[in-house]
Write a protein that holds these residues in place. Structure first.
Motif, PDB file in Angstrom:
ATOM      1  N   SER A 283       0.801  -1.234   0.000  1.00  0.00           N
ATOM      2  CA  SER A 283       0.000   0.000   0.000  1.00  0.00           C
ATOM      3  C   SER A 283       0.829   1.278   0.000  1.00  0.00           C
ATOM      4  N   GLY A 284       2.170   1.151   0.076  1.00  0.00           N
ATOM      5  CA  GLY A 284       3.002   2.357   0.156  1.00  0.00           C
ATOM      6  C   GLY A 284       2.786   3.116   1.448  1.00  0.00           C
ATOM      7  N   ASN A 285       2.450   2.391   2.518  1.00  0.00           N
ATOM      8  CA  ASN A 285       2.162   2.994   3.818  1.00  0.00           C
ATOM      9  C   ASN A 285       3.362   3.806   4.304  1.00  0.00           C
ATOM     10  N   ARG A 286       3.193   5.144   4.405  1.00  0.00           N
ATOM     11  CA  ARG A 286       4.304   6.012   4.789  1.00  0.00           C
ATOM     12  C   ARG A 286       4.718   5.790   6.243  1.00  0.00           C
ATOM     13  N   LYS A 287       3.751   5.425   7.104  1.00  0.00           N
ATOM     14  CA  LYS A 287       4.089   5.139   8.495  1.00  0.00           C
ATOM     15  C   LYS A 287       4.981   3.903   8.579  1.00  0.00           C
ATOM     16  N   ALA A 288       4.635   2.870   7.779  1.00  0.00           N
ATOM     17  CA  ALA A 288       5.446   1.654   7.763  1.00  0.00           C
ATOM     18  C   ALA A 288       6.851   1.949   7.239  1.00  0.00           C
ATOM     19  N   ILE A 289       6.951   2.804   6.219  1.00  0.00           N
ATOM     20  CA  ILE A 289       8.258   3.168   5.669  1.00  0.00           C
ATOM     21  C   ILE A 289       9.090   3.910   6.711  1.00  0.00           C
ATOM     22  N   LYS A 290       8.441   4.824   7.449  1.00  0.00           N
ATOM     23  CA  LYS A 290       9.145   5.574   8.483  1.00  0.00           C
ATOM     24  C   LYS A 290       9.665   4.640   9.572  1.00  0.00           C
ATOM     25  N   GLU A 291       8.825   3.677  10.015  1.00  0.00           N
ATOM     26  CA  GLU A 291       9.256   2.730  11.040  1.00  0.00           C
ATOM     27  C   GLU A 291      10.351   1.814  10.506  1.00  0.00           C
ATOM     28  N   LEU A 292      10.259   1.460   9.210  1.00  0.00           N
ATOM     29  CA  LEU A 292      11.282   0.611   8.611  1.00  0.00           C
ATOM     30  C   LEU A 292      12.632   1.321   8.593  1.00  0.00           C
ATOM     31  N   GLY A 297      20.179  -2.502  10.442  1.00  0.00           N
ATOM     32  CA  GLY A 297      20.656  -3.357   9.372  1.00  0.00           C
ATOM     33  C   GLY A 297      20.136  -2.940   8.011  1.00  0.00           C
ATOM     34  N   GLU A 298      20.020  -3.938   7.137  1.00  0.00           N
ATOM     35  CA  GLU A 298      19.632  -3.676   5.755  1.00  0.00           C
ATOM     36  C   GLU A 298      18.192  -3.219   5.632  1.00  0.00           C
ATOM     37  N   PHE A 299      17.367  -3.578   6.619  1.00  0.00           N
ATOM     38  CA  PHE A 299      15.972  -3.158   6.541  1.00  0.00           C
ATOM     39  C   PHE A 299      15.855  -1.638   6.634  1.00  0.00           C
ATOM     40  N   SER A 300      16.756  -1.020   7.386  1.00  0.00           N
ATOM     41  CA  SER A 300      16.766   0.437   7.436  1.00  0.00           C
ATOM     42  C   SER A 300      17.095   1.011   6.062  1.00  0.00           C
ATOM     43  N   HIS A 301      18.030   0.366   5.353  1.00  0.00           N
ATOM     44  CA  HIS A 301      18.383   0.797   3.993  1.00  0.00           C
ATOM     45  C   HIS A 301      17.200   0.603   3.041  1.00  0.00           C
ATOM     46  N   ILE A 302      16.477  -0.533   3.232  1.00  0.00           N
ATOM     47  CA  ILE A 302      15.273  -0.765   2.416  1.00  0.00           C
ATOM     48  C   ILE A 302      14.259   0.341   2.674  1.00  0.00           C
ATOM     49  N   GLY A 303      14.127   0.734   3.959  1.00  0.00           N
ATOM     50  CA  GLY A 303      13.219   1.838   4.283  1.00  0.00           C
ATOM     51  C   GLY A 303      13.603   3.113   3.564  1.00  0.00           C
ATOM     52  N   ASN A 304      14.923   3.390   3.505  1.00  0.00           N
ATOM     53  CA  ASN A 304      15.391   4.577   2.775  1.00  0.00           C
ATOM     54  C   ASN A 304      15.068   4.479   1.283  1.00  0.00           C
ATOM     55  N   LEU A 305      15.212   3.256   0.744  1.00  0.00           N
ATOM     56  CA  LEU A 305      14.894   3.050  -0.672  1.00  0.00           C
ATOM     57  C   LEU A 305      13.413   3.278  -0.935  1.00  0.00           C
ATOM     58  N   PHE A 306      12.564   2.747  -0.041  1.00  0.00           N
ATOM     59  CA  PHE A 306      11.124   2.956  -0.184  1.00  0.00           C
ATOM     60  C   PHE A 306      10.772   4.439  -0.117  1.00  0.00           C
ATOM     61  N   GLU A 307      11.397   5.155   0.837  1.00  0.00           N
ATOM     62  CA  GLU A 307      11.114   6.583   0.977  1.00  0.00           C
ATOM     63  C   GLU A 307      11.589   7.336  -0.263  1.00  0.00           C
ATOM     64  N   GLU A 308      12.784   6.982  -0.745  1.00  0.00           N
ATOM     65  CA  GLU A 308      13.305   7.617  -1.954  1.00  0.00           C
ATOM     66  C   GLU A 308      12.397   7.364  -3.150  1.00  0.00           C
TER      67      GLU A 308
END
Length: 702
Positions: A283-292, A297-308
């Motif tokens: 769903s592109g949930n922005r709250k989930a991206i922020k928490e990610l 680890g790499e999940f934080s990087h994935i969160g940055n990729l999603f936000e980007e």
């Protein structure tokens, strides 16, 4: 015995616990791999979608431009007359607009007419006739094909009259093709547009496998829909799951200790981030991206990729909206441009036809000629504005700083404008400064004058009665010269203040439509003020009038004041049979020179190109004066000047040119010309030049 009975139970517990935990870990490992594939799949799908959108967006300007050009009646006429000069001068100059390497035209019989290429493409005729048959059905089509120079992108359109915008009602008058070579430059442009690494892939080549990379393949198809190659877009995919495998070995080695720790932290380190990834993907949930992003680890990087990626989507939408708005404004501007150019051209053509084909009185002839002269001046003004705006957009303008007597400059402007409005019911005043400039100033007087003239012209246009005033004040403290132009005219609505200096937005009203023009004066004025290091603003209310303010830096030159000389009417001197060489390739312009000089006793010699002008000057010693056109075939006026001047250092050579900007004038002076005439020719200025340089005694002193 108790120990013996308990020990096997402990061992069984340890064994069973380890087996359970290992199985659990393998289950987690399997789920993680599955999630990795899903992340990779979704990322590739998003990448493919974005590449398709960007390629479509990159091709849109060509499709819009080719649709406009091929719905042009003059283009239809060209397919009949096959006037190659028209095509080169009108369509061929659009190579940069299309960002193309080849522009080609074909007739209704599908036979090649003409092309305008860049040095990249040397092949002349390569468009399949079957493709032209297809254009009869679809109107516009884009496809790819191979030519000796490589693979090219071809955008073709059938040529139809302007009253057939859908290209369905009438038979095609011809075909027009825009071709771009898929070379290193083309690939680099795609790299910038897609922010990926782009490469061309032959049909028989396989896609290379690379770790931690995602690929998007855009297939290149010819007009028969056959694949001839592909463009491969590559981007890093920095998602790593090797850490989980390493943790497995650690857990197997220390399973008793890590069993409890893993049970506690598995949810935090694996399940929870993966759930956030899933929510972000679904769903592109922005709250989930922020928490990610806040995970480790790499999940934080994935969160940055999603936000980007999310931000890029938003920026892409904004860019699309802005591009669509820009297209709409440019279309409106071009429509207005077409109207403004055709209006004086209609008057020129119409009244010329009346003069040629109808019986007219002398009074009517004079009236018609006045209309033609006025329309011609209006047309030149429009073209000058367009050229100046083009130079501003391409950053070709630089200030030409000189020493200026500010009071004389302003007074001269006042007297010049005052003469032009003597028939208008307007109180036109120059407000004298409270404190005049102590010394001459350093600025670009040409651009300063143009800004003031543009503002005064606007004020006088939109003031039917009332007053127009202008003046300046010296601000010694802030080192500024503050100019003001005030009128009691129509006024400007406050909603339009922010758009008043935008060249693509004109404030339309009954009066603005009546007076005409492209509305480029204020845009040019702002660009000039910015170039001089100043600022410009306005204060206006509808029905009360407008006041424009602009400031430029105050820079003194401590020298004596310059006296501004007034230009007097030229008294035409009697000629004495001098020989004048006219280097002019255009027959009509040469005829104009002949007619202007027909009552004089000059001996006229003509050169139709630069090389012929050089030959005549070097082989004919009795030539007294040369009128040299700058733009000629074989050899330009500048090139001819370089060869003539060393051999004939005392021969007066006057440039005649259609270029009229201050930069062009400086270039002409630096080339060694004695003077210059700008087109359209002014008869008074022409004879002033001739009189000056044919006066042998005075010329030797110049």
């Amino acid at each position: 015995m108790t120990v013996k009975k308990t020990f096997p139970k402990i061992l069984w517990l340890i064994f069973s616990s380890s087996i359970f935990f290992i199985l659990l870990y393998f289950a987690l490992f399997y789920y993680t791999k599955k999630a990795e594939k899903q992340v990779y799949k979704d990322t590739v799908e998003q990448f493919d979608k974005r590449i398709d959108e960007l390629i479509h967006l990159e091709s849109k300007p060509i499709l819009v431009s080719i649709n406009n050009d091929t719905n042009w009646d003059e283009f239809v006429d060209f397919t009949i007359t096959k006037d190659k000069n028209w095509f080169i001068e009108t369509i061929g100059n659009e190579l940069d607009i299309y960002n193309a390497d080849y522009l080609g035209a074909y007739g209704a019989d599908k036979n090649f007419i003409i092309r305008v290429p860049t040095p990249k493409i040397k092949t002349i005729d390569f468009i399949p006739k079957d493709e032209m048959e297809l254009l009869n059905k679809v109107g516009i089509n884009k496809f790819y094909m191979k030519i000796p120079e490589g693979v090219v992108e071809v955008t073709g359109a059938a040529i139809h009259p302007s009253d057939d915008p859908l290209k369905k009602k009438t038979k095609a008058s011809g075909y027009f093709f825009v071709v771009r070579l898929i070379d290193t430059s083309f690939i680099k442009d795609l790299d910038k547009a897609t922010m990926a690494t782009t490469a061309f892939l032959e049909t028989n080549q396989s896609l290379p496998k690379e770790k931690n990379k995602i690929h998007s393949v855009y297939k290149l198809r010819d007009y028969k829909n056959n694949e001839i190659g592909a463009l491969v877009f590559k981007r890093d995919f920095d998602v790593y799951f090797e850490n989980i495998t390493n943790i497995m070995y650690v857990i197997i080695l220390f399973f008793i200790i890590n069993l409890i720790v893993n049970l506690i932290y598995t949810r935090k380190l694996v399940y929870y981030p993966l759930d956030l990834v899933r929510r972000a993907l679904e769903s592109g949930n922005r709250k989930a991206i922020k928490e990610l992003k806040n995970t480790t680890g790499e999940f934080s990087h994935i969160g940055n990729l999603f936000e980007e990626n999310s931000n890029q989507k938003i920026e892409l939408i904004k860019a699309k909206i802005k591009a669509e708005e820009g297209d709409r404004l440019k279309s409106s501007f071009l429509a207005n441009l077409s109207h403004e150019i055709r209006t004086p051209m209609n008057a020129i053509n119409g009244f010329t036809e009346l003069l040629l084909n109808t019986g007219t009185t002398e009074a009517e002839k004079l009236e018609y000629l006045n209309v033609i002269e006025k329309s011609g001046k209006n047309l030149v003004g429009i073209i000058d504005d367009l050229i100046e705006m083009s130079k501003i957009d391409s950053n070709q303008l630089t200030p030409n700083l000189t020493v200026v007597n500010l009071e004389s400059c302003i007074n001269e402007l006042y007297e010049t404008v005052k003469i032009t409005i003597k028939n208008k019911d307007i109180d036109f005043k120059l407000i004298q400064p409270k404190r005049p400039a102590k010394f001459n100033i350093i600025t670009d007087d040409i651009k300063l004058k143009q800004v003031i003239i543009n503002l005064l012209t606007n004020a006088l246009k939109f003031t039917e009665r009332g007053s127009v005033t202008f003046g300046f004040e010296i601000d010694e403290e802030n080192e500024l010269i503050n100019f003001t132009v005030k009128d009691t005219g129509l006024g400007i609505d406050e909603d339009n203040h922010k758009n008043i200096f935008d060249r693509f937005k004109r404030v339309d009203s009954d009066i603005s439509i009546k007076v005409g023009g492209l509305g480029l004066g204020l845009a040019i004025s702002k660009a000039y003020v910015d170039l001089l290091g100043g600022t410009i603003s306005l204060d206006s209310k509808v029905g009360e009038g407008s006041t424009f303010y602009f400031s430029i830096p105050l820079k003194y030159s401590v020298v004596e004041h310059i006296t501004v000389k007034q230009i007097n009417n030229v008294e035409i001197q009697k000629s004495e049979g001098e020989t004048i060489l006219i280097a002019e390739d255009d027959n009509i312009n040469f005829l104009l020179f002949q007619k202007m000089m027909q009552n004089k006793n000059y001996k006229i010699i003509r050169a139709i190109n630069g090389q012929e002008a050089v030959d005549i000057c070097l082989n004919t010693p009795n030539i007294d004066l040369v009128l040299m056109d700058i733009k000629m075939p074989i050899m330009t006026g500048f090139e001819a000047m370089e060869q003539i001047r060393p051999m004939r250092p005392n021969l007066p050579i006057i440039a005649q040119t259609a270029y009229s900007s201050s930069e062009d004038k400086i270039k002409i002076e630096e080339a060694g010309f004695n003077g210059y005439l700008t087109k359209p020719l002014n008869r008074e200025h022409l004879f002033e030049m001739i009189n000056t340089y044919l006066d042998k005694e005075n010329y030797n002193e110049i």
